[in-house]
Design an enzyme around this catalytic site. Structure first.
Site, mmCIF file in Angstrom:
data_model
loop_
_atom_site.group_PDB
_atom_site.id
_atom_site.type_symbol
_atom_site.label_atom_id
_atom_site.label_comp_id
_atom_site.label_asym_id
_atom_site.label_seq_id
_atom_site.Cartn_x
_atom_site.Cartn_y
_atom_site.Cartn_z
ATOM 1 N N HIS A 106 0.878 -1.190 0.000
ATOM 2 C CA HIS A 106 0.000 0.000 0.000
ATOM 3 C C HIS A 106 0.911 1.234 0.000
ATOM 4 O O HIS A 106 1.715 1.404 -0.900
ATOM 5 C CB HIS A 106 -0.934 -0.120 1.209
ATOM 6 C CG HIS A 106 -2.054 0.866 1.272
ATOM 7 N ND1 HIS A 106 -2.450 1.651 0.227
ATOM 8 C CD2 HIS A 106 -2.898 1.196 2.305
ATOM 9 C CE1 HIS A 106 -3.480 2.411 0.598
ATOM 10 N NE2 HIS A 106 -3.761 2.156 1.865
ATOM 11 N N HIS A 164 -2.511 -2.261 -9.634
ATOM 12 C CA HIS A 164 -3.519 -1.711 -8.739
ATOM 13 C C HIS A 164 -4.713 -2.634 -8.710
ATOM 14 O O HIS A 164 -5.040 -3.251 -9.722
ATOM 15 C CB HIS A 164 -3.948 -0.308 -9.213
ATOM 16 C CG HIS A 164 -4.555 0.495 -8.131
ATOM 17 N ND1 HIS A 164 -5.891 0.414 -7.821
ATOM 18 C CD2 HIS A 164 -4.007 1.377 -7.265
ATOM 19 C CE1 HIS A 164 -6.139 1.230 -6.810
ATOM 20 N NE2 HIS A 164 -5.016 1.827 -6.442
ATOM 21 N N ASP A 207 2.288 5.617 -6.432
ATOM 22 C CA ASP A 207 3.555 5.542 -5.703
ATOM 23 C C ASP A 207 4.792 5.574 -6.595
ATOM 24 O O ASP A 207 5.906 5.635 -6.101
ATOM 25 C CB ASP A 207 3.590 4.257 -4.858
ATOM 26 C CG ASP A 207 2.676 4.358 -3.652
ATOM 27 O OD1 ASP A 207 2.580 5.455 -3.088
ATOM 28 O OD2 ASP A 207 2.055 3.352 -3.282
#
Ligand code: ACO
Length: 380
Positions: free
Chosen positions: A227, A266, A317
């Site tokens: 995450h 994702h 990210d």
């Protein structure tokens, strides 16, 4: 054997809808992300993090008067400063404590000093959410200073949340591009529907627990490398690759070895995460300003190869850390920075959960024994 009342388990709750929500919409096929109906692309172009905080908390854009009062409250020294005893507590922690652990501990401790800690009314939860949003940057920056043997920098109420954070980290006023980039990063990380940390926060809130407890749950879930922790892992990969010319061979070898490449893939998006393009552009601009675009070039090469070979695409990210690094922020602060923004989403979800609450309590598909016989310890 399954429980009579339950359907077969779905690994990772993939595509399971657990609740209605009016806060955030994701179209994973078109790569669209909306906060309260507003496209993040438009918010990045036209809004500020402070206004997005208002939007997520109150469900509408503020009038000029409302925004002025809101910005004043978020920027006030009263809301931004940390209790001196909390700073003293930070000084007791081993200097090697990772910043994400310090943040988790510090947020939990902040509730001990909060005048409305025991009040779960909507008004008190909003007040506490505002305070947490204002205090968390001070907490993260204070730890950065303390672990380097420096004195924490007092918050400056004349600076935006983004500008003030960068100022408290380094003690120097940040330049315009760094402030703008950080503000955009905060906008883009503020909410993302029922992601793992928000779900953790909502589960906690649904027991009628308080917003500090829910935020601590969220921080714990965000910390993991699948995450929010992925942004740090991306930078560690960049540091291993070292130079753009080595990126292609490095990533091809990693893929051949079946490595999981951080910053890609994702659960919801089947295309590139709509937040990645903004962070890519800003990381490149910051790199150009600083005269070093190596990190962005390395990541670009990795993205080209991974997208072509695996058909998985950049997520939020992937590029965030390259920009933070150019701003002089250490890699292990990237995930705490994510939390400085996501606290707003967690709090908005706590408010929504409390507004129409039902305990969140799913079932497990039991696959264990049913007729185990207890054997006395002397006979085992
Ligand atoms: N690198 C390599 N392969 C991947 C990656 C990746 N980053 N992501 C998915 N895959 C592959 C898996 O190996 C799997 O392949 P298989 O079916 O051949 O075994 C397939 O794609 C599906 O992967 P899952 O892990 O089952 O997908 P899931 O939806 O559970 O995972 C996740 C989503 C955790 C984000 C995953 O893509 C991942 O691990 N990415 C890297 C970590 C990361 O960047 N996390 C940040 C996500 S954004 C955020 O949370 C803020």
């Amino acid at each position: 054997m399954t429980n009579a009342t339950s359907a077969p388990a779905k690994a990772g709750l993939e595509d399971v809808v657990v609740s209605t929500s009016e806060i955030c919409f994701i179209d994973g096929h078109l790569g669209r992300l909306l906060y309260r109906g507003f496209d993040v692309d438009e918010l990045v172009a036209r809004s500020t993090f402070e206004e997005v905080v208002y939007l997520l908390f109150y469900g509408k854009l503020p009038s000029k008067k409302e925004l002025d009062a809101h910005v004043k409250a978020l920027s006030s020294t009263a809301n931004r400063k940390l209790p001196p005893k909390l700073i003293a507590m930070l000084r007791l922690l081993p200097k090697k404590t990772p910043p994400m652990e310090v943040l988790r501990t510090g947020v939990s401790a902040l509730s001990a000093f909060d005048p409305e800690a025991a009040d779960n009314s909507r008004e008190a939860t909003l007040n506490k959410s505002m305070r947490l949003t204002a205090q968390m940057p001070t907490l993260v920056a204070a730890w950065e200073r303390i672990r380097r043997g420096k004195v924490p920098v007092a918050p400056n109420p004349r600076l935006s949340l983004a500008g003030n954070f960068l100022y408290m980290m380094s003690g120097k006023k940040p330049n315009e591009l760094a402030t703008k980039t950080f503000d955009v990063a905060l906008i883009l990380h503020a909410d993302h529907e029922f992601n793992a940390s928000t779900f953790a926060a909502r589960v906690t809130a649904a027991t009628l627990s308080d917003v500090h407890s829910a935020v601590v749950s969220g921080i714990g879930a965000l910390k993991g490398p699948l995450h929010g922790g992925a942004n740090e892992q991306v930078m560690l990969m960049v540091e291993k690759i070292k130079e753009p010319a080595k990126a292609e061979a490095w990533i091809r070898k990693a893929l051949a070895e079946k490595a999981r490449v951080m910053g890609f893939g994702h659960r919801v998006y089947r295309v590139e995460d709509p937040r990645a393009k903004h962070l890519r552009r800003l990381a490149l601009e910051l790199g150009q300003q600083a005269g070093n675009t190596d990190a962005v070039q390395i990541i670009e090469t990795v993205a080209r190869v991974v997208s072509a070979e695996k058909h998985i695409f950049p997520n939020v990210d992937l590029f965030s850390g390259a920009g933070y690094k150019t701003m002089g922020i250490p890699t292990d602060q990237f995930t705490p920075i994510f939390a400085l923004s996501r606290v707003v989403g967690w709090a908005a979800h706590v408010l929504e959960q409390h507004g129409n609450n039902r305990l969140i309590r799913p079932r497990a598909e039991y696959t264990g024994a049913l007729d185990a016989k207890y054997v006395p310890i002397s006979e085992r």
